[in-house]
Design a protein around this motif. Sequence first.
Motif, PDB file in Angstrom:
ATOM      1  N   GLU A 233       0.910  -1.274   0.070  1.00  0.00           N
ATOM      2  CA  GLU A 233       0.008  -0.040  -0.055  1.00  0.00           C
ATOM      3  C   GLU A 233       0.805   1.249   0.072  1.00  0.00           C
ATOM      4  O   GLU A 233       0.640   2.250  -0.693  1.00  0.00           O
ATOM      5  N   SER A 234       1.880   1.363   0.667  1.00  0.00           N
ATOM      6  CA  SER A 234       2.856   2.385   0.735  1.00  0.00           C
ATOM      7  C   SER A 234       3.575   2.603  -0.530  1.00  0.00           C
ATOM      8  O   SER A 234       3.575   3.683  -1.001  1.00  0.00           O
ATOM      9  N   LEU A 235       4.012   1.405  -1.031  1.00  0.00           N
ATOM     10  CA  LEU A 235       4.434   1.689  -2.555  1.00  0.00           C
ATOM     11  C   LEU A 235       3.482   2.296  -3.289  1.00  0.00           C
ATOM     12  O   LEU A 235       3.754   3.075  -4.356  1.00  0.00           O
ATOM     13  N   ASP A 236       2.154   1.889  -3.404  1.00  0.00           N
ATOM     14  CA  ASP A 236       1.194   2.087  -4.260  1.00  0.00           C
ATOM     15  C   ASP A 236       0.823   3.751  -3.934  1.00  0.00           C
ATOM     16  O   ASP A 236       0.682   4.469  -4.854  1.00  0.00           O
ATOM     17  N   ALA A 237       0.727   4.320  -2.668  1.00  0.00           N
ATOM     18  CA  ALA A 237       0.655   5.583  -2.514  1.00  0.00           C
ATOM     19  C   ALA A 237       1.764   6.443  -3.128  1.00  0.00           C
ATOM     20  O   ALA A 237       1.424   7.570  -3.434  1.00  0.00           O
ATOM     21  N   ARG A 238       2.877   5.850  -2.917  1.00  0.00           N
ATOM     22  CA  ARG A 238       3.967   6.696  -3.534  1.00  0.00           C
ATOM     23  C   ARG A 238       4.105   6.860  -4.950  1.00  0.00           C
ATOM     24  O   ARG A 238       4.397   7.899  -5.430  1.00  0.00           O
ATOM     25  N   ALA A 239       3.867   5.843  -5.347  1.00  0.00           N
ATOM     26  CA  ALA A 239       3.566   5.637  -7.050  1.00  0.00           C
ATOM     27  C   ALA A 239       2.418   6.687  -7.595  1.00  0.00           C
ATOM     28  O   ALA A 239       2.608   7.460  -8.368  1.00  0.00           O
ATOM     29  N   ALA A 240       1.261   6.624  -6.608  1.00  0.00           N
ATOM     30  CA  ALA A 240       0.473   7.615  -6.985  1.00  0.00           C
ATOM     31  C   ALA A 240       0.729   8.959  -6.968  1.00  0.00           C
ATOM     32  O   ALA A 240       0.461   9.952  -7.782  1.00  0.00           O
ATOM     33  N   GLU A 241       1.355   9.372  -5.702  1.00  0.00           N
ATOM     34  CA  GLU A 241       1.980  10.782  -5.378  1.00  0.00           C
ATOM     35  C   GLU A 241       2.987  11.179  -6.821  1.00  0.00           C
ATOM     36  O   GLU A 241       2.837  12.301  -7.056  1.00  0.00           O
ATOM     37  N   LEU A 242       3.720  10.146  -7.122  1.00  0.00           N
ATOM     38  CA  LEU A 242       4.704  10.492  -8.020  1.00  0.00           C
ATOM     39  C   LEU A 242       3.928  10.817  -9.657  1.00  0.00           C
ATOM     40  O   LEU A 242       4.123  11.658 -10.406  1.00  0.00           O
ATOM     41  N   GLU A 243       2.777  10.004  -9.700  1.00  0.00           N
ATOM     42  CA  GLU A 243       1.806  10.166 -10.919  1.00  0.00           C
ATOM     43  C   GLU A 243       1.417  11.750 -10.982  1.00  0.00           C
ATOM     44  O   GLU A 243       1.390  12.289 -11.811  1.00  0.00           O
TER      45      GLU A 243
END
Lengths: 248, 44
Positions: A233-243
Amino acid sequence: MDEEYDVEFIEREERSAKFLVRGVTPAFANGIRRAMIADVPTLAIDEVRFIENSSVMFDEQIALRLGLVPLSTPPNEFDEDDVVTLSLDVSGPATAYSGDIVSSDEMVQPAEENVPIIDLKDGQRLELEADAVLSTGKDHAKHQGGVSVGYRHLQRVETVGDRGEFEDVDPEIYRGVIQEGDELVDTEEFDHDLTNRYPDQEVAVEDVEHAFVFSVETDGSMSVEELFTRAVESLDARAAELEDAVSL
Amino acid sequence: MSYKCSRCKRDVSLDGYGGVRCPYCGHRVLLKERSQDVKTVPVQ
């Protein structure tokens, strides 16, 4: 990468597990490993108020020990600014254990009851209050939920012929999990030595692409499943932030 | 500042004239008492 993402458990306990993840790149596997170590928040004692300490140890040493006691951290119940108060009051002659810590919140308890804090002699007393806060392993190692997290490539073993009758046999040590046809075998079954499993045969060993065997152990603050899920989930949140950041 | 004599265990308060010595037994080893204040320690 076209391969489908898949997870298969080889060993599964509350605090430790070994599982196979297929369909991920080495970079993603390493990302998950690092997230399990450093990005999943857990509760740990961050400040101690000593009311009485007539033991032989300094306040600072006892505070450091208390900080390393793992505390159960229920998911999505606490925010970064929340504080849980704990207290300890033990008089000698006795040993103060982590199980003697009394929490103000039922959901937050020491994950392990028998961590010794200090041995008190006759007439000695330890009384304190402590504040536990939520933070990540990136901030301090006491907040590290995953204490032993690693992965190896899944290895495919195939027999390629018979070994010569008078050939010297050296041990062939492999640790982790091997794949024989479609079957997965833990190397512990043959003491990590392939010559025990294939005594008279030559074998070829190769890495299976995009398949990794994770070995994960937690400090008890949460289960392995929870740690893994929250890391992803934390990886997913960071990927969304980067996007979001690059799409502006 | 309050002290405790390490031999006779009595409370001793020092003044500027008597030097470091227990007024009851003359022993020269005095132990400093812990303050009654609550001490806050950060865990780092």
